[in-house]
Design a protein around this motif. Structure first.
Motif, PDB file in Angstrom:
ATOM      1  N   ILE A 251      33.738 106.447  35.354  1.00 28.76           N
ATOM      2  CA  ILE A 251      34.363 105.542  36.323  1.00 28.76           C
ATOM      3  C   ILE A 251      35.682 105.013  35.778  1.00 28.76           C
ATOM      4  O   ILE A 251      36.690 104.945  36.503  1.00 28.76           O
ATOM      5  N   GLN A 252      35.731 104.660  34.511  1.00 26.82           N
ATOM      6  CA  GLN A 252      36.959 104.139  33.930  1.00 26.82           C
ATOM      7  C   GLN A 252      38.082 105.171  33.983  1.00 26.82           C
ATOM      8  O   GLN A 252      39.224 104.848  34.347  1.00 26.82           O
ATOM      9  N   VAL A 253      37.778 106.426  33.626  1.00 31.77           N
ATOM     10  CA  VAL A 253      38.797 107.476  33.633  1.00 31.77           C
ATOM     11  C   VAL A 253      39.281 107.749  35.058  1.00 31.77           C
ATOM     12  O   VAL A 253      40.487 107.918  35.302  1.00 31.77           O
ATOM     13  N   LEU A 254      38.363 107.781  36.010  1.00 32.91           N
ATOM     14  CA  LEU A 254      38.744 108.024  37.406  1.00 32.91           C
ATOM     15  C   LEU A 254      39.569 106.870  37.963  1.00 32.91           C
ATOM     16  O   LEU A 254      40.549 107.090  38.691  1.00 32.91           O
ATOM     17  N   GLU A 255      39.198 105.647  37.626  1.00 29.94           N
ATOM     18  CA  GLU A 255      39.982 104.498  38.094  1.00 29.94           C
ATOM     19  C   GLU A 255      41.377 104.497  37.476  1.00 29.94           C
ATOM     20  O   GLU A 255      42.340 104.034  38.106  1.00 29.94           O
TER      21      GLU A 255
END
Length: 330
Positions: A251-255
């Protein structure tokens, strides 16, 4: 650097039936394929980084040295002897309606409507497994709450507790870090003055040292390929993070790609899948809507179908929610 075989990596004894030049052209031209894997290592350098799309034929035998990263395994062991065994579809599962507990032991349902929050719902870390030994904790604000107590326990023993007025806090540097492979309970209790209102909690486990090193090496290898950053986020990094249960990392990388201005519908669709998986329904709905919009503009039929499927599940979920609090809270 010696590359360790990740969870979905397979050293092939089979061949892709297309010539390297054709495969390299597909890597650039076929932007809207439904990818099931990627060639990460090959004797023919033209193959490195090429996507394997659903429906493409795989046959024959080649020299050893090729490696395929399978993007979807559907619960089957991802160690395979051919990319034809990579799963060809992924189904978004509808989460169960999440209940919250009041300090008095009652239950509360989340009200219908975007933006509502009746519990200090823990927003991060996402999922059970975490990588950061000093996690940043965030939660939803609760109407009428004046403060929040955050606590981390291990085997019913409190390791850390803090009361704050805001909705985020970092595990302090002054305390020993959380230990790899240990399990903890993270809790957030909302207070009105000195009276507890409602609470949320979840179990977290720190990734063990060997898995952390495995992950670091494979991240470095994937970044060394200098692939499209959007594809790297929603395909390659996503699958290695999920192979270790690290939903939070994905989620962090996608955000980060969203913040960078990505217009790839699959970045938003996969984010929708992840938020849906942890029952952050409003966030999932917004991401699916953005994915649908971008897929329509770009004519990406595969991404559009997935985004619409996600929206349909959430609309069904919303239709089943009560409009008001349940009887326990009246």
């Amino acid at each position: 650097m010696q590359f360790q075989k990740p969870l979905c990596l397979i050293l092939l004894a089979t061949a892709i039936a297309w010539p390297g030049a054709v495969f390299a052209q597909q890597k650039k031209a076929n932007q809207h394929c439904n990818p099931i894997g990627r060639v990460l290592r090959a004797n023919n350098k033209a193959l490195v980084g090429a996507l394997i799309c659903q429906g493409q034929r795989v046959q024959g035998v080649v020299q050893q040295g090729n490696a395929i990263l399978c993007f979807v395994t559907n619960g089957i062991s991802p160690f395979m002897d051919s990319p034809v065994n990579c799963a060809t579809s992924k189904t978004v599962k509808q989460p169960k309606m999440r209940l919250c507990e009041t300090p008095q032991g009652g239950k509360c349902y989340r009200n219908k409507g975007i933006g509502t929050a009746q519990t200090p719902r823990i927003l991060s870390p996402y999922g059970r497994v975490i990588r950061n030994q000093r996690p940043n904790v965030t939660w939803q604000a609760v109407p009428e709450a004046t403060s929040y107590q955050i606590q981390i326990e291990s085997q019913s023993r409190s390791l850390w507790a803090k009361t704050v007025a805001g909705t985020s806090i970092q595990y302090p540097q002054s305390l020993p870090p959380l230990s790899p492979n240990n399990t903890y309970r993270l809790s957030v209790v909302a207070f009105k003055q000195n009276a507890p209102l409602v609470a949320d909690s979840q179990i977290i486990q720190v990734l063990d040292t060997a898995d952390a090193e495995w992950l670091k090496q494979n991240e470095q290898f994937i970044h060394s390929l200098k692939l499209d950053p959007d594809q790297t986020a929603y395909l390659d990094l996503n699958v290695i993070y999920l192979s270790k249960g690290l939903l939070n990392e994905s989620i962090q990388v996608l955000e980060e790609r969203v913040t960078a201005g990505s217009d790839h519908p699959e970045v938003y669709r996969v984010l929708g899948d992840h938020y849906w998986a942890v029952a952050l329904v409003d966030q999932a709905y917004a991401k699916y809507q953005k994915a649908e919009q971008l897929a329509e503009i770009q004519g990406n039929a595969a991404a559009l179908e997935k985004a619409k499927a996600g929206l349909a599940l959430i609309e069904q979920y919303y239709s089943q929610l009560p409009d008001n609090k349940n009887e326990d809270q009246k």
